[in-house]
Enzyme design. Structure first.
Site, short mmCIF file in Angstrom:
data_model
loop_
_atom_site.label_atom_id
_atom_site.label_comp_id
_atom_site.label_asym_id
_atom_site.label_seq_id
_atom_site.Cartn_x
_atom_site.Cartn_y
_atom_site.Cartn_z
N GLN A 155 -10.55 -2.47 2.31
CA GLN A 155 -10.03 -3.19 3.48
C GLN A 155 -10.00 -2.29 4.73
O GLN A 155 -9.58 -2.72 5.79
CB GLN A 155 -8.67 -3.80 3.21
CG GLN A 155 -7.51 -2.82 3.16
CD GLN A 155 -6.21 -3.52 2.81
OE1 GLN A 155 -6.07 -4.09 1.72
NE2 GLN A 155 -5.25 -3.51 3.71
N MET A 169 0.84 -1.20 0.00
CA MET A 169 0.00 0.00 0.00
C MET A 169 0.88 1.26 0.00
O MET A 169 0.43 2.35 0.35
CB MET A 169 -0.93 0.01 1.22
CG MET A 169 -1.90 -1.17 1.22
SD MET A 169 -3.46 -0.79 2.01
CE MET A 169 -2.92 -0.47 3.68
N GLY A 170 2.15 1.09 -0.39
CA GLY A 170 3.03 2.24 -0.54
C GLY A 170 3.55 2.76 0.78
O GLY A 170 3.50 2.08 1.80
N HIS A 213 9.23 -3.36 3.25
CA HIS A 213 8.75 -3.66 1.90
C HIS A 213 9.90 -4.13 1.00
O HIS A 213 9.77 -5.09 0.24
CB HIS A 213 8.11 -2.42 1.28
CG HIS A 213 6.86 -1.94 1.97
ND1 HIS A 213 6.80 -0.75 2.64
CD2 HIS A 213 5.63 -2.49 2.07
CE1 HIS A 213 5.58 -0.58 3.14
NE2 HIS A 213 4.85 -1.63 2.81
N SER A 231 4.20 1.41 7.77
CA SER A 231 3.87 2.74 7.23
C SER A 231 3.17 3.57 8.29
O SER A 231 3.27 4.79 8.33
CB SER A 231 2.97 2.59 6.01
OG SER A 231 3.57 1.71 5.08
N ARG A 232 2.44 2.89 9.17
CA ARG A 232 1.68 3.62 10.20
C ARG A 232 2.58 4.18 11.31
O ARG A 232 2.11 5.00 12.09
CB ARG A 232 0.60 2.72 10.80
CG ARG A 232 -0.56 2.48 9.85
CD ARG A 232 -1.75 1.82 10.55
NE ARG A 232 -2.94 1.83 9.71
CZ ARG A 232 -3.32 0.83 8.92
NH1 ARG A 232 -2.59 -0.28 8.84
NH2 ARG A 232 -4.41 0.92 8.19
N MET A 268 8.85 -2.36 11.51
CA MET A 268 8.62 -1.27 10.56
C MET A 268 7.19 -1.33 10.04
O MET A 268 6.65 -2.41 9.81
CB MET A 268 9.59 -1.37 9.41
CG MET A 268 10.98 -1.05 9.85
SD MET A 268 12.05 -0.77 8.46
CE MET A 268 13.51 -0.28 9.33
N HIS A 270 9.08 1.27 3.04
CA HIS A 270 10.19 1.28 3.98
C HIS A 270 11.00 0.00 3.77
O HIS A 270 10.68 -0.80 2.89
CB HIS A 270 9.67 1.39 5.43
CG HIS A 270 8.56 0.44 5.75
ND1 HIS A 270 8.76 -0.91 5.86
CD2 HIS A 270 7.23 0.65 5.96
CE1 HIS A 270 7.62 -1.50 6.14
NE2 HIS A 270 6.67 -0.59 6.20
N GLN A 314 -2.90 -12.10 7.79
CA GLN A 314 -3.11 -11.85 6.37
C GLN A 314 -2.39 -12.90 5.51
O GLN A 314 -2.99 -13.48 4.59
CB GLN A 314 -2.60 -10.45 6.05
CG GLN A 314 -2.43 -10.14 4.58
CD GLN A 314 -2.05 -8.69 4.35
OE1 GLN A 314 -2.86 -7.82 4.45
NE2 GLN A 314 -0.78 -8.44 4.04
P1 AMP Z 1 1.47 -2.81 3.54
O1 AMP Z 1 2.03 -1.81 2.58
O2 AMP Z 1 1.55 -2.36 4.95
O3 AMP Z 1 0.10 -3.30 3.14
O4 AMP Z 1 2.41 -4.07 3.47
C1 AMP Z 1 2.71 -4.69 2.25
C2 AMP Z 1 3.49 -5.94 2.52
O5 AMP Z 1 4.68 -5.63 3.24
C3 AMP Z 1 2.73 -6.96 3.40
O6 AMP Z 1 3.00 -8.27 2.91
C4 AMP Z 1 3.34 -6.75 4.75
O7 AMP Z 1 3.27 -7.88 5.59
C5 AMP Z 1 4.78 -6.44 4.39
N1 AMP Z 1 5.44 -5.70 5.47
C6 AMP Z 1 5.06 -4.52 6.01
N2 AMP Z 1 5.89 -4.18 7.02
C7 AMP Z 1 6.81 -5.17 7.11
C8 AMP Z 1 7.94 -5.42 7.97
N3 AMP Z 1 8.28 -4.58 8.93
N4 AMP Z 1 8.64 -6.54 7.78
C9 AMP Z 1 8.31 -7.43 6.80
N5 AMP Z 1 7.26 -7.26 5.97
C10 AMP Z 1 6.52 -6.15 6.11
#
Ligand code: AMP
Length: 298
Positions: free
Chosen positions: A63, A32-33, A39, A194-195, A192, A36, A161
């Site tokens: 979602q 979702m961008g 990702h 995004s929030r 890590m 970090h 998820q």
């Molecule tokens: P999101 O952008 O938050 O929807 O995350 C996209 C993908 O990145 C999902 O598969 C998350 O589980 C993964 N992700 C987000 N944060 C982390 C993290 N700190 N370590 C590993 N995977 C992550």
């Protein structure tokens, strides 16, 4: 630009088909961008399987439950593109395309079909975020259908998820291998996310208490097993450290997501937590096993 950027589904489908026709295997990394290192680590995991990765950035409106942070969710697309370009330079141009559809491309006005997640969507985060996993499963299936990758990489950070998507592929005979990728943390131990941008500097430090709590629970549970007291200890620890609410702390079996029984651990489990610091909801989890096995594995 060292990778293609597409906004339309016909374009990404055609591009992906061209890779397949050239005999390439494709790994897909949906996000979702507001990217970090967490990702980027998914793309590194993908590199173990393929030479061609497609990344998507789409903030999926369906979602987010009523009253959640869809509007405020950080949107940093220009910064994200720079980060991906830099990463790509250092990783042999593994990213071949970035897909950034907008909501109208994904959902026609008369959109009316949803994936129904029959189980596991009413526990943990699903209990507190009604419709969340249905929204996730629906968008992920749409992206899978548009891109038709061989692999898709999901972070263990969002363990429920990952579990639900894996199950969806099994149940609906979707021929895509779901690859888990480990949690990437700040130096402080904070997972890590995004929030994390919602947190002040001081709160970011406080948020690392989740990691300390999980590490301590892991130590205690691996030695003495699960008890109500030990889980209560975790909850109190967070509340004493200025968390506003602990939504859940649970130990679940890694393979089944069933609640682990009280007493000594008999199988690989995850300690799973969701808690709020101020208004910000944070989730995290940690693997735990019986001490004898855990010590052996480390
Ligand atoms: P999101 O952008 O938050 O929807 O995350 C996209 C993908 O990145 C999902 O598969 C998350 O589980 C993964 N992700 C987000 N944060 C982390 C993290 N700190 N370590 C590993 N995977 C992550």
């Amino acid at each position: 630009m060292n990778f293609e950027i597409f906004k339309e589904k016909t374009e990404i489908s055609a591009f992906s088909a061209s890779l397949r026709n050239a005999g390439k295997k494709i790994a897909f990394v949906p996000t979702m961008g507001s990217l970090h290192r967490g990702h980027l680590s998914l793309i590194e995991t993908a590199k173990k399987y393929v030479d061609d990765v497609i990344v998507s950035i789409f903030i999926n409106p369906i979602q987010f439950a009523e009253g959640e942070d869809y509007e405020e969710y950080p949107r940093t697309i220009e910064q994200d593109k720079i980060l991906l370009e830099e990463f790509n330079k250092q990783h042999d141009g593994i990213i071949k395309a970035l897909y950034t559809p907008d909501a109208t491309e994904m959902f026609s006005e008369d959109f009316m079909t949803n994936i129904l997640v029959l189980e596991y969507s009413d526990i943990l985060c699903g209990k507190l975020r009604p419709g969340h996993f249905e929204g996730v499963a629906t968008i992920v299936l749409k992206l899978f259908n548009q891109i038709k990758p061989n692999y898709a990489i999901f972070g263990e950070k969002d363990f429920q998820q990952l579990f639900i998507i894996k199950k969806m592929c099994e149940d609906l005979d979707i021929d895509i291998e779901i690859i888990p990728s480990p949690i990437i943390r700040e130096e402080s131990g904070l997972a890590m996310s995004s929030r994390n941008q919602y947190l002040s500097e001081e709160q970011q430090e406080q948020a690392a208490e989740i990691f300390r709590m999980l590490s301590s629970l892991r130590y205690q549970i691996s030695r003495s097993g699960i008890s109500t007291e030990v889980l209560m200890w975790g909850q109190e620890y967070l509340l004493e450290n200025d968390f506003t609410e602990v939504e859940y702390i649970e130990v679940r079996e890694e393979e089944t997501l069933f609640l682990a029984e009280q007493g000594e651990l008999t199988t690989k489990c995850r300690i799973m937590v969701a808690a709020k610091l101020g208004e910000t909801r944070l989730i995290d989890n940690m693997l735990v096993q019986n001490k004898s096995i855990q010590d052996h594995a480390e």
